[in-house]
Write a protein that holds these residues in place. Structure first.
Motif, PDB file in Angstrom:
ATOM      1  N   ASN A  21      -6.943   4.671   3.806  1.00  0.00           N
ATOM      2  CA  ASN A  21      -7.976   4.036   4.644  1.00  0.00           C
ATOM      3  C   ASN A  21      -7.748   2.538   4.768  1.00  0.00           C
ATOM      4  N   LYS A  22      -7.367   1.891   3.685  1.00  0.00           N
ATOM      5  CA  LYS A  22      -7.057   0.455   3.735  1.00  0.00           C
ATOM      6  C   LYS A  22      -5.867   0.208   4.657  1.00  0.00           C
ATOM      7  N   GLY A  23      -4.862   1.074   4.572  1.00  0.00           N
ATOM      8  CA  GLY A  23      -3.691   0.942   5.436  1.00  0.00           C
ATOM      9  C   GLY A  23      -4.034   1.106   6.899  1.00  0.00           C
ATOM     10  N   MET A  24      -4.905   2.053   7.203  1.00  0.00           N
ATOM     11  CA  MET A  24      -5.309   2.267   8.596  1.00  0.00           C
ATOM     12  C   MET A  24      -6.067   1.050   9.129  1.00  0.00           C
ATOM     13  N   GLU A  25      -6.904   0.444   8.300  1.00  0.00           N
ATOM     14  CA  GLU A  25      -7.619  -0.768   8.719  1.00  0.00           C
ATOM     15  C   GLU A  25      -6.628  -1.912   8.976  1.00  0.00           C
ATOM     16  N   LEU A  26      -5.633  -2.030   8.123  1.00  0.00           N
ATOM     17  CA  LEU A  26      -4.608  -3.056   8.327  1.00  0.00           C
ATOM     18  C   LEU A  26      -3.829  -2.808   9.615  1.00  0.00           C
ATOM     19  N   LEU A  27      -3.508  -1.551   9.892  1.00  0.00           N
ATOM     20  CA  LEU A  27      -2.803  -1.234  11.137  1.00  0.00           C
ATOM     21  C   LEU A  27      -3.629  -1.611  12.360  1.00  0.00           C
ATOM     22  N   LYS A  28      -4.936  -1.386  12.292  1.00  0.00           N
ATOM     23  CA  LYS A  28      -5.816  -1.780  13.402  1.00  0.00           C
ATOM     24  C   LYS A  28      -5.777  -3.291  13.597  1.00  0.00           C
ATOM     25  N   LEU A  84       0.822  -1.206   0.000  1.00  0.00           N
ATOM     26  CA  LEU A  84       0.000   0.000   0.000  1.00  0.00           C
ATOM     27  C   LEU A  84       0.859   1.261   0.000  1.00  0.00           C
ATOM     28  N   ILE A  85       1.898   1.246   0.811  1.00  0.00           N
ATOM     29  CA  ILE A  85       2.794   2.404   0.876  1.00  0.00           C
ATOM     30  C   ILE A  85       3.459   2.628  -0.478  1.00  0.00           C
ATOM     31  N   GLY A  86       3.904   1.551  -1.105  1.00  0.00           N
ATOM     32  CA  GLY A  86       4.514   1.665  -2.429  1.00  0.00           C
ATOM     33  C   GLY A  86       3.554   2.267  -3.441  1.00  0.00           C
ATOM     34  N   LYS A  87       2.303   1.846  -3.395  1.00  0.00           N
ATOM     35  CA  LYS A  87       1.300   2.386  -4.312  1.00  0.00           C
ATOM     36  C   LYS A  87       1.037   3.864  -4.023  1.00  0.00           C
ATOM     37  N   MET A  88       1.036   4.226  -2.737  1.00  0.00           N
ATOM     38  CA  MET A  88       0.796   5.628  -2.373  1.00  0.00           C
ATOM     39  C   MET A  88       1.945   6.523  -2.825  1.00  0.00           C
ATOM     40  N   GLN A 145      -7.554   7.971  -4.996  1.00  0.00           N
ATOM     41  CA  GLN A 145      -6.922   6.658  -4.833  1.00  0.00           C
ATOM     42  C   GLN A 145      -5.996   6.654  -3.618  1.00  0.00           C
ATOM     43  N   THR A 146      -5.311   7.763  -3.401  1.00  0.00           N
ATOM     44  CA  THR A 146      -4.424   7.875  -2.243  1.00  0.00           C
ATOM     45  C   THR A 146      -5.214   7.772  -0.948  1.00  0.00           C
ATOM     46  N   PHE A 147      -6.357   8.468  -0.873  1.00  0.00           N
ATOM     47  CA  PHE A 147      -7.188   8.385   0.330  1.00  0.00           C
ATOM     48  C   PHE A 147      -7.727   6.975   0.537  1.00  0.00           C
ATOM     49  N   ASP A 148      -8.103   6.301  -0.541  1.00  0.00           N
ATOM     50  CA  ASP A 148      -8.595   4.928  -0.446  1.00  0.00           C
ATOM     51  C   ASP A 148      -7.500   4.007   0.091  1.00  0.00           C
ATOM     52  N   LEU A 149      -6.296   4.149  -0.443  1.00  0.00           N
ATOM     53  CA  LEU A 149      -5.165   3.337   0.033  1.00  0.00           C
ATOM     54  C   LEU A 149      -4.840   3.649   1.488  1.00  0.00           C
TER      55      LEU A 149
END
Length: 70
Positions: free
Chosen positions: A38-45, A19-23, A32-36
């Protein structure tokens, strides 16, 4: 009914790195950056919950005298 496989920490960390690489890609849109993000924050949780779960198991074992101090 198929049972969903639970991701392990290593898989979640790999997904975060992707995700970081894509961002960091300059060719994606702000949306797309905001979507990535949000996905990253869910993964961190999920990572945090998984680490907490393991930590609690180790602490319970410590209280029973079955393992070394965490």
């Amino acid at each position: 009914m198929a049972e969903k496989k639970k991701e392990n920490l290593e898989e979640m960390f790999r997904n975060l790195e992707e995700l970081i690489g894509k961002m960091e890609n300059e060719e994606i849109t702000l949306e797309q950056t905001f979507d990535l993000y949000n996905k990253g924050m869910e993964l961190l949780k999920k990572c945090s919950l998984s680490i907490d779960e393991v930590e609690k198991k180790v602490l319970v074992l410590d209280q029973n005298g079955e393992t070394d101090e965490f």
